[in-house]
Design a protein around this motif. Structure first.
Motif, PDB file in Angstrom:
ATOM      1  N   HIS A 113       0.838  -1.205   0.000  1.00 21.13           N
ATOM      2  CA  HIS A 113       0.000   0.000   0.000  1.00 21.13           C
ATOM      3  C   HIS A 113       0.876   1.259   0.000  1.00 21.13           C
ATOM      4  N   ALA A 114       1.905   1.272   0.852  1.00 20.64           N
ATOM      5  CA  ALA A 114       2.800   2.425   0.940  1.00 20.64           C
ATOM      6  C   ALA A 114       3.615   2.592  -0.343  1.00 20.64           C
ATOM      7  N   ALA A 115       4.039   1.466  -0.926  1.00 18.54           N
ATOM      8  CA  ALA A 115       4.818   1.548  -2.168  1.00 18.54           C
ATOM      9  C   ALA A 115       3.982   2.132  -3.300  1.00 18.54           C
ATOM     10  N   ALA A 116       2.726   1.709  -3.388  1.00 15.60           N
ATOM     11  CA  ALA A 116       1.841   2.252  -4.424  1.00 15.60           C
ATOM     12  C   ALA A 116       1.621   3.742  -4.211  1.00 15.60           C
ATOM     13  N   ASN A 117       1.427   4.135  -2.969  1.00 12.98           N
ATOM     14  CA  ASN A 117       1.228   5.559  -2.687  1.00 12.98           C
ATOM     15  C   ASN A 117       2.486   6.368  -2.972  1.00 12.98           C
ATOM     16  N   GLY A 118       3.652   5.779  -2.674  1.00 17.58           N
ATOM     17  CA  GLY A 118       4.897   6.461  -2.982  1.00 17.58           C
ATOM     18  C   GLY A 118       5.067   6.670  -4.477  1.00 17.58           C
ATOM     19  N   ALA A 119       4.709   5.639  -5.272  1.00 17.50           N
ATOM     20  CA  ALA A 119       4.781   5.770  -6.728  1.00 17.50           C
ATOM     21  C   ALA A 119       3.795   6.831  -7.220  1.00 17.50           C
ATOM     22  N   MET A 120       2.627   6.884  -6.594  1.00 18.49           N
ATOM     23  CA  MET A 120       1.640   7.905  -6.961  1.00 18.49           C
ATOM     24  C   MET A 120       2.196   9.297  -6.713  1.00 18.49           C
ATOM     25  N   LEU A 121       2.798   9.521  -5.565  1.00 19.28           N
ATOM     26  CA  LEU A 121       3.337  10.848  -5.248  1.00 19.28           C
ATOM     27  C   LEU A 121       4.476  11.226  -6.190  1.00 19.28           C
ATOM     28  N   ALA A 122       5.305  10.235  -6.548  1.00 22.68           N
ATOM     29  CA  ALA A 122       6.380  10.509  -7.511  1.00 22.68           C
ATOM     30  C   ALA A 122       5.799  10.913  -8.861  1.00 22.68           C
ATOM     31  N   GLY A 123       4.705  10.262  -9.259  1.00 26.30           N
ATOM     32  CA  GLY A 123       4.049  10.605 -10.513  1.00 26.30           C
ATOM     33  C   GLY A 123       3.498  12.016 -10.499  1.00 26.30           C
ATOM     34  N   TYR A 124       2.926  12.419  -9.374  1.00 25.41           N
ATOM     35  CA  TYR A 124       2.389  13.782  -9.294  1.00 25.41           C
ATOM     36  C   TYR A 124       3.511  14.827  -9.242  1.00 25.41           C
ATOM     37  N   ALA A 125       4.647  14.458  -8.642  1.00 25.72           N
ATOM     38  CA  ALA A 125       5.792  15.371  -8.672  1.00 25.72           C
ATOM     39  C   ALA A 125       6.270  15.563 -10.110  1.00 25.72           C
ATOM     40  N   ALA A 126       6.302  14.467 -10.881  1.00 21.33           N
ATOM     41  CA  ALA A 126       6.673  14.572 -12.299  1.00 21.33           C
ATOM     42  C   ALA A 126       5.649  15.396 -13.072  1.00 21.33           C
ATOM     43  N   SER A 127       4.379  15.266 -12.679  1.00 24.61           N
ATOM     44  CA  SER A 127       3.323  16.042 -13.321  1.00 24.61           C
ATOM     45  C   SER A 127       3.542  17.535 -13.093  1.00 24.61           C
ATOM     46  N   LEU A 128       3.872  17.905 -11.867  1.00 24.16           N
ATOM     47  CA  LEU A 128       4.122  19.319 -11.576  1.00 24.16           C
ATOM     48  C   LEU A 128       5.339  19.835 -12.338  1.00 24.16           C
ATOM     49  N   ALA A 129       6.366  18.993 -12.418  1.00 24.02           N
ATOM     50  CA  ALA A 129       7.574  19.410 -13.137  1.00 24.02           C
ATOM     51  C   ALA A 129       7.259  19.677 -14.615  1.00 24.02           C
ATOM     52  N   ALA A 130       6.448  18.815 -15.222  1.00 20.93           N
ATOM     53  CA  ALA A 130       6.072  19.011 -16.630  1.00 20.93           C
ATOM     54  C   ALA A 130       5.249  20.285 -16.797  1.00 20.93           C
ATOM     55  N   ARG A 131       4.340  20.530 -15.890  1.00 18.68           N
ATOM     56  CA  ARG A 131       3.506  21.738 -15.971  1.00 18.68           C
ATOM     57  C   ARG A 131       4.365  22.998 -15.832  1.00 18.68           C
ATOM     58  N   ALA A 132       5.371  22.918 -14.930  1.00 15.45           N
ATOM     59  CA  ALA A 132       6.232  24.080 -14.724  1.00 15.45           C
ATOM     60  C   ALA A 132       7.014  24.431 -15.989  1.00 15.45           C
ATOM     61  N   ARG A 133       7.260  23.424 -16.837  1.00 17.24           N
ATOM     62  CA  ARG A 133       7.971  23.667 -18.105  1.00 17.24           C
ATOM     63  C   ARG A 133       7.016  24.001 -19.243  1.00 17.24           C
ATOM     64  N   GLY A 134       5.745  24.200 -18.903  1.00 15.63           N
ATOM     65  CA  GLY A 134       4.763  24.568 -19.913  1.00 15.63           C
ATOM     66  C   GLY A 134       4.210  23.407 -20.707  1.00 15.63           C
ATOM     67  N   ARG A 135       4.448  22.193 -20.277  1.00 14.00           N
ATOM     68  CA  ARG A 135       3.956  21.011 -20.971  1.00 14.00           C
ATOM     69  C   ARG A 135       2.724  20.479 -20.237  1.00 14.00           C
ATOM     70  N   GLY A 136       1.621  21.187 -20.414  1.00 13.01           N
ATOM     71  CA  GLY A 136       0.401  20.871 -19.675  1.00 13.01           C
ATOM     72  C   GLY A 136      -0.166  19.507 -19.989  1.00 13.01           C
ATOM     73  N   PHE A 137      -0.162  19.113 -21.262  1.00 16.67           N
ATOM     74  CA  PHE A 137      -0.741  17.814 -21.606  1.00 16.67           C
ATOM     75  C   PHE A 137       0.097  16.672 -21.029  1.00 16.67           C
ATOM     76  N   ARG A 138       1.425  16.822 -21.109  1.00 17.49           N
ATOM     77  CA  ARG A 138       2.271  15.786 -20.504  1.00 17.49           C
ATOM     78  C   ARG A 138       2.046  15.730 -18.995  1.00 17.49           C
ATOM     79  N   GLY A 139       1.880  16.904 -18.387  1.00 23.71           N
ATOM     80  CA  GLY A 139       1.584  16.932 -16.957  1.00 23.71           C
ATOM     81  C   GLY A 139       0.284  16.225 -16.632  1.00 23.71           C
ATOM     82  N   ALA A 140      -0.719  16.409 -17.504  1.00 21.51           N
ATOM     83  CA  ALA A 140      -1.997  15.723 -17.302  1.00 21.51           C
ATOM     84  C   ALA A 140      -1.825  14.216 -17.426  1.00 21.51           C
ATOM     85  N   LEU A 141      -1.013  13.780 -18.399  1.00 27.05           N
ATOM     86  CA  LEU A 141      -0.763  12.344 -18.560  1.00 27.05           C
ATOM     87  C   LEU A 141      -0.094  11.753 -17.322  1.00 27.05           C
TER      88      LEU A 141
END
Length: 294
Positions: A113-141
């Motif tokens: 359960h914790a590992a899945a949640n950790g992977a989820m948080l890493a994915g959302y961190a990557a999402s924010l990083a993509a959005r910060a670079r102006g890549r909104g669709f990649r951030g949404a993915l």
């Protein structure tokens, strides 16, 4: 095959103990202050804190996923992802506190359960990083992928709560199955003075403690994880009267009211009324926990 059959295999996978046990020990080393542990367990609320916080975290992420469908609403989606990531900190802290006081089977599912949640948080961190670079669709993915992994983690958490009864009140049934009428349990002189004893009242076990002419009686099954309280020790409850300490996970309950002094238990112990007639002790369940039995 039902989905939870596969999760039960996780609970039986002893190989996970190589990860689960060190993590449990690490949490105990970090969480040394009792007041902090009580706060994270949710003693002050009367029920576990982790599920409440998890609603905020996963709710923020799920809402962001809906807003990401339209490019015009991806900016508020970004704000919701930030809320989810910030709220994940106390959510995880409360979850780890509960995890450390769980059974081995619960902890095995808990590390996945914790590992899945950790992977989820890493994915959302990557999402924010993509959005910060102006890549909104990649951030949404990235956000949708993270939400899919988080859904798996949430399902495991639900399995722990409902199938494995982690955080449930294991003494809740006493007021319903304990006898409401006075029931003879034997001569009061048979009770040891100032020591926990167990008696059977109807279909339930009861912790009984005699101090002179006063007798206290609580549900013997600990509300946290069904431990036999009559095997615990009696202590002074920080000036709040005599208490019993659960022999498994250290929960502390007042003898006179059954209320929780220290967790991990969050629900009070049901109490029993006591009286002595012709030298014999009689008990009857009060029907309510957390109030003095008389």
């Amino acid at each position: 095959m039902r989905p939870f059959d596969d999760i039960d295999r996780l609970a039986d996978a002893e190989v996970l103990d190589k990860v689960a046990a060190p993590l449990r020990d690490a949490v105990h080393k970090v969480l040394t202050r009792q007041d902090v542990k009580d706060a994270l367990h949710g003693v002050w609320m009367g029920h576990p804190l982790h599920p409440v916080l998890a609603q905020l975290t996963i709710g923020s992420f799920a809402s962001a996923g809906i807003l990401d469908v339209s490019p015009r609403t991806r900016r508020p989606a970004t704000a919701l992802i930030l809320v989810g990531l910030v709220s994940a900190v106390p959510t995880a802290a409360a979850g780890w506190a509960d995890y450390a006081d769980g059974h081995e089977e619960q902890q095995r599912v808990g590390v996945v359960h914790a590992a899945a949640n950790g992977a989820m948080l890493a994915g959302y961190a990557a999402s924010l990083a993509a959005r910060a670079r102006g890549r909104g669709f990649r951030g949404a993915l990235w956000g949708w992928a993270a939400l899919a992994v988080g859904t798996v983690g949430a399902s495991l958490g639900g399995h722990m709560a409902y199938h494995q009864a982690m955080g449930a009140n294991h003494a809740e049934g006493y007021p319903h199955i304990g006898p409401g009428d006075w029931t003879d349990v034997g001569p009061v002189t048979d009770l040891p003075e100032g020591e926990p004893a167990r008696r059977i009242v109807g279909d339930v076990g009861v912790l009984v403690v005699k101090r002179g002419e006063q007798v206290h009686a609580l549900a013997d099954r600990c509300a946290h994880a069904s431990a036999p309280l009559h095997e615990g020790d009696l202590v002074d409850g920080d000036g709040r009267g005599e208490c019993v300490v659960c022999p498994w996970h250290g929960s502390v309950f007042r003898l006179d009211t059954g209320s929780v002094v220290h967790g991990p238990a969050t629900a009070p112990q049901p109490t029993f009324r006591t009286r002595v007639r012709d030298g014999r002790l009689e008990l009857a369940v009060t029907g309510h926990a957390g109030v003095p039995a008389s």
